[in-house]
Design a protein around this motif. Structure first.
Motif, short mmCIF file in Angstrom:
data_model
loop_
_atom_site.label_atom_id
_atom_site.label_comp_id
_atom_site.label_asym_id
_atom_site.label_seq_id
_atom_site.Cartn_x
_atom_site.Cartn_y
_atom_site.Cartn_z
N UNK A 4 0.90 -1.36 0.01
CA UNK A 4 -0.09 0.01 0.12
C UNK A 4 1.00 1.38 -0.05
N UNK A 5 1.88 1.15 1.02
CA UNK A 5 2.84 2.45 1.08
C UNK A 5 3.72 2.50 -0.16
N UNK A 6 3.99 1.30 -0.66
CA UNK A 6 5.17 1.48 -1.90
C UNK A 6 4.37 2.09 -2.93
N UNK A 7 3.05 1.61 -3.26
CA UNK A 7 2.22 2.05 -4.48
C UNK A 7 2.11 3.67 -4.23
N UNK A 8 1.60 4.28 -3.08
CA UNK A 8 1.72 5.59 -3.08
C UNK A 8 2.78 6.43 -3.46
N UNK A 9 4.06 5.81 -2.80
CA UNK A 9 5.40 6.50 -3.09
C UNK A 9 5.63 6.37 -4.52
N UNK A 10 5.30 5.21 -5.29
CA UNK A 10 5.45 4.93 -6.59
C UNK A 10 5.04 6.02 -7.40
N UNK A 31 3.78 9.26 -6.69
CA UNK A 31 4.32 10.39 -6.39
C UNK A 31 5.75 10.61 -7.25
N UNK A 32 6.60 9.50 -7.42
CA UNK A 32 7.68 9.50 -8.26
C UNK A 32 7.33 9.40 -9.82
N UNK A 33 6.19 8.72 -10.21
CA UNK A 33 5.81 8.88 -11.41
C UNK A 33 5.23 10.37 -11.88
N UNK A 34 4.33 10.89 -10.98
CA UNK A 34 4.03 12.13 -11.24
C UNK A 34 4.76 12.91 -11.44
N UNK A 35 6.02 13.02 -10.46
CA UNK A 35 7.10 14.03 -10.66
C UNK A 35 7.81 13.93 -11.91
N UNK A 36 7.78 12.71 -12.44
CA UNK A 36 8.68 12.62 -13.80
C UNK A 36 7.62 12.46 -14.93
N UNK A 37 6.34 12.87 -14.70
CA UNK A 37 5.21 12.94 -15.61
C UNK A 37 5.02 11.54 -16.45
N UNK A 38 5.38 10.63 -15.79
CA UNK A 38 5.05 9.22 -16.29
C UNK A 38 3.61 8.99 -16.25
N UNK A 39 2.53 9.54 -16.79
CA UNK A 39 1.07 9.80 -16.80
C UNK A 39 0.57 8.22 -16.57
N UNK A 40 0.86 7.47 -17.84
CA UNK A 40 0.19 6.32 -18.13
C UNK A 40 0.72 5.16 -17.03
N UNK A 41 1.86 5.29 -16.67
CA UNK A 41 2.31 4.24 -15.58
C UNK A 41 1.79 4.78 -14.33
N UNK A 42 1.55 5.75 -13.97
CA UNK A 42 0.65 6.46 -12.90
C UNK A 42 -0.62 6.04 -12.82
N UNK A 82 -9.61 8.45 4.97
CA UNK A 82 -8.36 9.02 4.57
C UNK A 82 -8.12 8.44 3.40
N UNK A 83 -8.15 7.11 3.37
CA UNK A 83 -7.82 6.26 2.08
C UNK A 83 -8.28 6.78 0.61
N UNK A 84 -9.69 6.82 0.96
CA UNK A 84 -10.42 7.46 -0.31
C UNK A 84 -10.29 8.95 -0.48
N UNK A 85 -9.73 9.83 0.34
CA UNK A 85 -9.38 11.04 0.25
C UNK A 85 -7.84 11.27 -0.58
N UNK A 86 -6.96 10.32 -0.08
CA UNK A 86 -5.70 10.31 -0.79
C UNK A 86 -6.02 9.70 -2.43
N UNK A 87 -6.67 8.62 -2.54
CA UNK A 87 -6.82 8.31 -3.81
C UNK A 87 -7.79 9.45 -4.77
N UNK A 88 -8.32 10.11 -4.11
CA UNK A 88 -9.25 11.18 -5.02
C UNK A 88 -8.28 12.31 -5.23
N UNK A 89 -7.10 12.69 -4.27
CA UNK A 89 -6.27 13.57 -4.56
C UNK A 89 -5.22 13.16 -5.71
N UNK A 90 -4.85 12.07 -5.77
CA UNK A 90 -3.93 11.54 -6.72
C UNK A 90 -4.73 11.48 -8.13
N UNK A 91 -6.14 11.15 -8.06
CA UNK A 91 -6.78 11.12 -9.33
C UNK A 91 -6.92 12.67 -10.02
#
Length: 435
Positions: free
Chosen positions: A134-140, A142-153, A212-221
């Motif tokens: 769960x934590x690894x996917x959220x960190x991944x 963040x990294x993919x959004x930083x590097x603008x890899x939108x399809x992988x994100x 809180x998890x739903x809120x985090x997923x909404x933010x990433x979406x």
């Protein structure tokens, strides 16, 4: 497991409460009898790192890499000989070592290396402990959004929504087999009933509610949609996800970004003003606020005002890294929040657009310390160099050239259409703005 489980539990409790000295003392007692146990060595390394004020990340990273290689090698030998786990590695989890290495690399701003580690984990995510995955996917993410890899994100986000549907659906149904795990887990009664512990062997270190998890997923979406500059058909979904996080600081930032993209600049500035306060999660919050204000003024083509806000952001950022000026090492938690290079680039762009070539060149030169692998940064540096050279030539022709030499010092090769301007090599520039 260590010889005395109560001693290990006491060390874990002391570390969680921030009493790193007590935790270190207890772990040393455990280490005396289990000096080859990778799990104990891992905990000792983490505790030593915390006791030192998080100022030696590369030392911790070296220890984690050695332990990870040792555990993986022992696992491979055990699988090859069809034996049951090696006594030298016990129940050590290489995934936990990989995750902690990725966290350190992320804070060191080595995003490519951190993403490579997490990509390997994501490719074999099924056997990983569920809470760690769960934590690894959220960190991944963040990294993919930083590097603008939108399809992988989008792929990682879809996996999270599928795997943790219990936390993203409003009906709150139970997963098959999760009731037995909750009954047998320590402290399960204090956790949400639908916590994802189907395969988790650990108790989560914090109580995270499904909301809180739903809120985090909404933010990433919302982040993914904003970066993709989605079409009108998806604007309603973005608005819904952002409205669900209206009281959250990150949500307000995203709402302001959305309004700025729609050219509602006054509304965007009003949203930013509502969240102009200190944040415990990010000590560099003030710099982010002024940076966002500068970006809005840049969109309004008010480059002088934008440069002013970026200058304010740089001063706030410098106050966070004040210990570095005294020769002391900056804690990694503060270094990870240091955004000087990005702010220098933004300020340099405004100065370039305002016709101040030499000042813009100095800003871009400072930004290249971190952005040296981004072609756009080098292109802007070259444009500032040319602009400064043209300013000098115009001043000479008008008879208004000052006695102070230029900080740029370009060299020219060739004549006519083959003339080229060369950037200086090894020349130390004065800091911008007298800093």
């Amino acid at each position: 497991m260590p010889d005395d489980p109560s001693e290990a539990a006491a060390a874990a409790a002391a570390y969680t409460e921030g009493d790193h000295a007590t935790a270190h003392s207890l772990l040393q007692g455990i280490l005396s009898s289990r000096d080859q146990d990778p799990k104990v060595l891992h905990n000792v390394a983490i505790t030593d790192y915390a006791m030192g004020g998080c100022k030696e990340p590369r030392k911790l990273l070296a220890v984690l890499e050695r332990l990870r290689a040792r555990v993986e090698e022992a696992r491979e030998k055990a699988d090859a000989s069809d034996s049951i786990g090696s006594d030298l590695v016990g129940d050590a989890d290489p995934s936990l070592l990989a995750y902690n290495s990725a966290v350190v690399l992320y804070q060191l701003k080595q995003y490519g290396k951190a993403r490579a580690v997490l990509d390997d984990m994501f490719a074999q995510i099924e056997p990983v402990d569920e809470f760690l995955a769960f934590r690894s996917c959220f960190l991944l993410l963040d990294l993919q959004l930083l590097q603008r890899q939108l399809e992988k994100a989008a792929e990682v986000l879809a996996y999270l929504e599928r795997s943790y549907a219990m936390l993203t659906k409003s009906d709150g149904g139970r997963e098959n087999g999760s009731a037995e795990s909750r009954d047998s887990a320590d402290g399960a009664s204090s956790l949400p009933s639908d916590w994802p512990n189907k395969r988790s062997a650990r108790r989560p270190p914090t109580d995270i509610s499904p909301e809180e998890v739903r809120s985090a997923l909404n933010l990433y979406k919302a982040k993914l949609a904003l970066l993709a500059r989605s079409s009108k058909s998806s604007k309603r979904e973005i608005k819904t996800t952002l409205n669900a996080c209206a009281q959250d600081t990150t949500g307000l930032f995203l709402k302001a970004n959305n309004e700025s993209l729609r050219q509602n600049y006054r509304k965007a500035m009003k949203l930013l003003s509502n969240c102009n306060q200190r944040s415990e999660r990010d000590p560099n919050f003030a710099a982010l606020y002024y940076n966002n204000m500068g970006c809005i003024h840049h969109s309004m083509r008010r480059h002088t005002a934008a440069a002013f806000y970026f200058g304010r952001a740089l001063r706030e950022n410098a106050s966070l890294c004040a210990p570095a000026a005294n020769g002391e090492a900056v804690p990694l938690t503060h270094f990870s929040c240091d955004r000087r290079s990005e702010l220098e680039y933004n300020r340099g762009l405004q100065l370039l657009l305002a016709g101040k070539g030499e000042a813009a060149f100095a800003c871009f030169h400072a930004a290249l310390k971190l952005l040296h692998r981004q072609p756009r940064a080098w292109l802007r540096t070259g444009e500032a160099c040319i602009a400064a050279h043209l300013e000098r030539e115009q001043a000479v022709r008008a008879g208004r050239a000052g006695s102070r030499p230029s900080a740029v010092g370009c060299e020219m090769l060739g004549v006519g259409g083959r003339r080229r301007l060369l950037l200086p090599v090894g020349e130390r520039l004065p800091p911008p703005g007298g800093r």
